[in-house]
Scaffold this motif. Structure first.
Motif, PDB file in Angstrom:
ATOM      1  N   TYR A 139       0.929  -1.214  -0.089  1.00  0.00           N
ATOM      2  CA  TYR A 139      -0.086   0.185   0.044  1.00  0.00           C
ATOM      3  C   TYR A 139       1.012   1.286   0.011  1.00  0.00           C
ATOM      4  O   TYR A 139       0.656   2.297  -0.753  1.00  0.00           O
ATOM      5  CB  TYR A 139      -0.964   0.010   1.250  1.00  0.00           C
ATOM      6  CG  TYR A 139      -1.610   1.414   1.239  1.00  0.00           C
ATOM      7  CD1 TYR A 139      -2.501   1.836   0.509  1.00  0.00           C
ATOM      8  CD2 TYR A 139      -1.082   2.188   2.257  1.00  0.00           C
ATOM      9  CE1 TYR A 139      -3.005   3.034   0.913  1.00  0.00           C
ATOM     10  CE2 TYR A 139      -1.793   3.469   2.686  1.00  0.00           C
ATOM     11  CZ  TYR A 139      -2.571   3.693   1.899  1.00  0.00           C
ATOM     12  OH  TYR A 139      -3.170   5.201   1.818  1.00  0.00           O
ATOM     13  N   TRP A 140       1.947   1.147   0.816  1.00  0.00           N
ATOM     14  CA  TRP A 140       2.672   2.467   0.862  1.00  0.00           C
ATOM     15  C   TRP A 140       3.636   2.557  -0.006  1.00  0.00           C
ATOM     16  O   TRP A 140       4.037   3.922  -0.629  1.00  0.00           O
ATOM     17  CB  TRP A 140       3.424   2.566   2.352  1.00  0.00           C
ATOM     18  CG  TRP A 140       2.630   3.115   3.457  1.00  0.00           C
ATOM     19  CD1 TRP A 140       1.930   2.243   4.250  1.00  0.00           C
ATOM     20  CD2 TRP A 140       2.274   4.343   3.668  1.00  0.00           C
ATOM     21  NE1 TRP A 140       1.227   3.018   5.158  1.00  0.00           N
ATOM     22  CE2 TRP A 140       1.474   4.323   4.699  1.00  0.00           C
ATOM     23  CE3 TRP A 140       2.586   5.651   2.962  1.00  0.00           C
ATOM     24  CZ2 TRP A 140       0.717   5.499   5.370  1.00  0.00           C
ATOM     25  CZ3 TRP A 140       1.921   6.712   3.381  1.00  0.00           C
ATOM     26  CH2 TRP A 140       1.022   6.697   4.640  1.00  0.00           C
ATOM     27  N   GLU A 141       3.938   1.467  -0.759  1.00  0.00           N
ATOM     28  CA  GLU A 141       5.073   1.586  -2.063  1.00  0.00           C
ATOM     29  C   GLU A 141       4.289   2.217  -3.100  1.00  0.00           C
ATOM     30  O   GLU A 141       4.737   2.948  -3.649  1.00  0.00           O
ATOM     31  CB  GLU A 141       5.420   0.122  -2.294  1.00  0.00           C
ATOM     32  CG  GLU A 141       6.445   0.061  -3.495  1.00  0.00           C
ATOM     33  CD  GLU A 141       7.641   0.969  -3.236  1.00  0.00           C
ATOM     34  OE1 GLU A 141       8.294   1.076  -2.305  1.00  0.00           O
ATOM     35  OE2 GLU A 141       7.967   2.011  -4.205  1.00  0.00           O
ATOM     36  N   GLU A 142       2.976   1.988  -3.167  1.00  0.00           N
ATOM     37  CA  GLU A 142       2.057   2.439  -4.356  1.00  0.00           C
ATOM     38  C   GLU A 142       1.702   3.732  -4.167  1.00  0.00           C
ATOM     39  O   GLU A 142       2.009   4.697  -5.129  1.00  0.00           O
ATOM     40  CB  GLU A 142       0.537   1.872  -4.473  1.00  0.00           C
ATOM     41  CG  GLU A 142       0.805   0.467  -5.071  1.00  0.00           C
ATOM     42  CD  GLU A 142      -0.501  -0.590  -4.959  1.00  0.00           C
ATOM     43  OE1 GLU A 142      -1.320  -0.121  -4.459  1.00  0.00           O
ATOM     44  OE2 GLU A 142      -0.172  -1.603  -5.417  1.00  0.00           O
ATOM     45  N   THR A 143       1.807   4.457  -2.831  1.00  0.00           N
ATOM     46  CA  THR A 143       1.295   5.624  -2.423  1.00  0.00           C
ATOM     47  C   THR A 143       2.593   6.575  -2.814  1.00  0.00           C
ATOM     48  O   THR A 143       2.670   7.460  -3.250  1.00  0.00           O
ATOM     49  CB  THR A 143       0.940   5.802  -0.954  1.00  0.00           C
ATOM     50  OG1 THR A 143      -0.187   4.962  -0.780  1.00  0.00           O
ATOM     51  CG2 THR A 143       0.726   7.118  -0.593  1.00  0.00           C
ATOM     52  N   TYR A 144       3.804   5.964  -2.269  1.00  0.00           N
ATOM     53  CA  TYR A 144       5.119   6.518  -2.386  1.00  0.00           C
ATOM     54  C   TYR A 144       5.241   6.943  -4.007  1.00  0.00           C
ATOM     55  O   TYR A 144       6.121   7.715  -4.071  1.00  0.00           O
ATOM     56  CB  TYR A 144       6.382   6.084  -1.722  1.00  0.00           C
ATOM     57  CG  TYR A 144       6.177   6.286  -0.269  1.00  0.00           C
ATOM     58  CD1 TYR A 144       5.646   7.690   0.487  1.00  0.00           C
ATOM     59  CD2 TYR A 144       6.533   5.419   0.572  1.00  0.00           C
ATOM     60  CE1 TYR A 144       5.558   7.723   1.507  1.00  0.00           C
ATOM     61  CE2 TYR A 144       6.369   5.540   2.101  1.00  0.00           C
ATOM     62  CZ  TYR A 144       5.844   6.805   2.617  1.00  0.00           C
ATOM     63  OH  TYR A 144       5.784   7.148   3.974  1.00  0.00           O
ATOM     64  N   GLN A 145       5.093   5.940  -4.661  1.00  0.00           N
ATOM     65  CA  GLN A 145       5.510   5.935  -6.072  1.00  0.00           C
ATOM     66  C   GLN A 145       4.524   7.169  -6.802  1.00  0.00           C
ATOM     67  O   GLN A 145       5.187   7.907  -7.595  1.00  0.00           O
ATOM     68  CB  GLN A 145       5.082   4.589  -6.891  1.00  0.00           C
ATOM     69  CG  GLN A 145       5.917   3.695  -6.811  1.00  0.00           C
ATOM     70  CD  GLN A 145       5.626   2.318  -7.180  1.00  0.00           C
ATOM     71  OE1 GLN A 145       4.853   2.262  -7.904  1.00  0.00           O
ATOM     72  NE2 GLN A 145       6.519   1.414  -7.066  1.00  0.00           N
ATOM     73  N   ARG A 146       3.367   7.313  -6.183  1.00  0.00           N
ATOM     74  CA  ARG A 146       2.573   8.690  -6.642  1.00  0.00           C
ATOM     75  C   ARG A 146       3.355   9.821  -6.355  1.00  0.00           C
ATOM     76  O   ARG A 146       3.410  10.713  -6.919  1.00  0.00           O
ATOM     77  CB  ARG A 146       1.278   8.436  -6.075  1.00  0.00           C
ATOM     78  CG  ARG A 146       0.258   7.712  -7.012  1.00  0.00           C
ATOM     79  CD  ARG A 146      -1.318   8.036  -6.777  1.00  0.00           C
ATOM     80  NE  ARG A 146      -1.379   7.595  -5.328  1.00  0.00           N
ATOM     81  CZ  ARG A 146      -1.693   6.620  -4.846  1.00  0.00           C
ATOM     82  NH1 ARG A 146      -2.155   5.519  -5.532  1.00  0.00           N
ATOM     83  NH2 ARG A 146      -2.191   6.466  -3.446  1.00  0.00           N
ATOM     84  N   LEU A 147       4.006   9.868  -4.884  1.00  0.00           N
ATOM     85  CA  LEU A 147       4.801  10.997  -4.534  1.00  0.00           C
ATOM     86  C   LEU A 147       5.886  11.199  -5.238  1.00  0.00           C
ATOM     87  O   LEU A 147       6.266  12.524  -5.617  1.00  0.00           O
ATOM     88  CB  LEU A 147       5.144  10.615  -2.967  1.00  0.00           C
ATOM     89  CG  LEU A 147       5.908  11.799  -2.374  1.00  0.00           C
ATOM     90  CD1 LEU A 147       5.385  13.238  -2.548  1.00  0.00           C
ATOM     91  CD2 LEU A 147       5.976  11.531  -0.911  1.00  0.00           C
ATOM     92  N   ASP A 148       6.398  10.170  -5.592  1.00  0.00           N
ATOM     93  CA  ASP A 148       7.674  10.298  -6.653  1.00  0.00           C
ATOM     94  C   ASP A 148       7.474  11.030  -8.049  1.00  0.00           C
ATOM     95  O   ASP A 148       7.985  12.070  -8.273  1.00  0.00           O
ATOM     96  CB  ASP A 148       8.210   8.806  -7.240  1.00  0.00           C
ATOM     97  CG  ASP A 148       8.975   8.160  -6.214  1.00  0.00           C
ATOM     98  OD1 ASP A 148       9.722   8.704  -5.398  1.00  0.00           O
ATOM     99  OD2 ASP A 148       8.967   6.915  -6.276  1.00  0.00           O
TER     100      ASP A 148
ATOM    101  N   LEU B 152       4.866  13.043  -8.444  1.00  0.00           N
ATOM    102  CA  LEU B 152       4.659  14.548  -7.840  1.00  0.00           C
ATOM    103  C   LEU B 152       5.767  15.390  -7.827  1.00  0.00           C
ATOM    104  O   LEU B 152       6.041  16.551  -8.184  1.00  0.00           O
ATOM    105  CB  LEU B 152       3.875  14.763  -6.634  1.00  0.00           C
ATOM    106  CG  LEU B 152       3.490  16.061  -6.094  1.00  0.00           C
ATOM    107  CD1 LEU B 152       2.519  16.865  -7.038  1.00  0.00           C
ATOM    108  CD2 LEU B 152       2.769  15.690  -4.854  1.00  0.00           C
ATOM    109  N   LEU B 153       6.810  14.771  -7.200  1.00  0.00           N
ATOM    110  CA  LEU B 153       8.122  15.254  -7.058  1.00  0.00           C
ATOM    111  C   LEU B 153       8.960  15.820  -8.253  1.00  0.00           C
ATOM    112  O   LEU B 153       9.259  16.658  -8.458  1.00  0.00           O
ATOM    113  CB  LEU B 153       8.925  14.374  -6.020  1.00  0.00           C
ATOM    114  CG  LEU B 153       8.492  14.518  -4.531  1.00  0.00           C
ATOM    115  CD1 LEU B 153       9.159  13.320  -3.823  1.00  0.00           C
ATOM    116  CD2 LEU B 153       8.530  15.750  -3.831  1.00  0.00           C
TER     117      LEU B 153
END
Lengths: 160, 126
Positions: B99-108, B110-111
């Protein structure tokens, strides 16, 4: 490329996640604290959208997030900021509206920058171990299977 | 403040103990063997070039982590796999991590977008 995410239990009440991002920490801090940016990535599980994102970024200030799925079910959470040290540290309480674990959780985000890359460490400290382990029954997961297949895979991977 | 309850030592094994126990290849092999069914210490020692006391030491770690149980069967004391802590450790962490990996990939993403914007010189004049 970005680093891999590590997730680990620390002590008996805490979960710690670490992840590297290819961006300076001021940018990561903004992405974690500005509603218009949070809305872009903190979308919840597949099929959910973020419908409320309010952040009053100051010590004692509140934040509130609400997600909704395609069936119209809503899931909300929020808390209060305890420490706000831009761009390196953020401590806040967090509680889901219909919490599946007892008590509150204190989340700490620490950002360290090196060579233009940022390591984000997010720790979640629960009131009790039962609460921490109760995250097992998280409604955010689509069925955490107590599966022997997974057990096999884990054992096989470990023996390679 | 953080206080430690008196009963802490007797508490059920937690994920830390599970992962510590799983960190050793011999112990993982023992668990893999027990996944096929109950076995005695002697039977477990067989495939390994290890003494019975060495295997017993590993079994104690697994027992403390709540990963196996040993029957009080005078001589044999057969071991049996207790899958629940293992399944919790793998199932829980894996789903949570995913779950967090998918979420952090979206943050990638965005960054990346934020960085690109940062680099673009502002052409507009005030």
């Amino acid at each position: 490329m970005t680093g891999t995410l590590t997730v680990a239990a620390r002590g008996d009440r805490e979960i710690v996640m670490t992840r590297e991002f290819a961006a300076p920490r001021a940018m990561v801090f903004d992405a974690c604290t500005k509603p218009e940016l949070i809305r872009r990535w903190l979308l919840g599980p597949p099929g959910w959208t973020m419908i409320v994102c309010e952040v009053d970024l100051r010590v004692g200030g509140a934040y509130r997030y609400v997600w909704r799925n395609t069936q119209g079910t809503e899931m909300g959470m929020g808390g209060v900021f305890r420490e706000v040290v831009a761009p390196e540290r953020l401590v806040s309480t967090e509680k889901f509206d219909e919490s599946w674990y007892p008590g509150e959780c204190v989340g700490t985000i620490v950002l360290t920058e090196s060579g233009g890359r940022t390591t984000l460490t997010q720790s979640l400290l629960y009131d009790t171990r039962e609460a921490r382990d109760g995250v097992l029954q998280s409604p955010m997961e689509q069925g955490v299977g107590v599966s022997y297949d997974r057990l096999d895979v884990l054992l096989a991977a470990g023996n390679r | 403040m953080v206080t430690k309850s008196e009963g802490y030592e007797e508490a059920a094994p937690d994920l830390d103990a599970t992962f510590a126990a799983l960190a050793d290849p011999t112990r993982r092999a023992i668990l893999a063997r027990l996944a096929a069914g109950e076995a005695s210490v002697l039977e477990l020692a067989e495939p390994f070039a290890m003494s019975q006391p060495a295997i017993s030491k590993h079994l104690k770690v697994l027992e403390r982590a709540g990963l196996i149980t040993r029957r009080r069967d005078a001589q044999r004391r057969p071991c049996r796999l207790k899958a629940r802590p293992l399944a919790e450790a793998s199932g829980w962490l894996e789903a949570y991590r995913q779950y967090w990996e998918e979420t952090y990939q979206r943050l990638d993403s965005l960054l990346d977008e934020m960085k690109a914007k940062d680099r673009t010189p502002e052409d507009r004049q005030p």
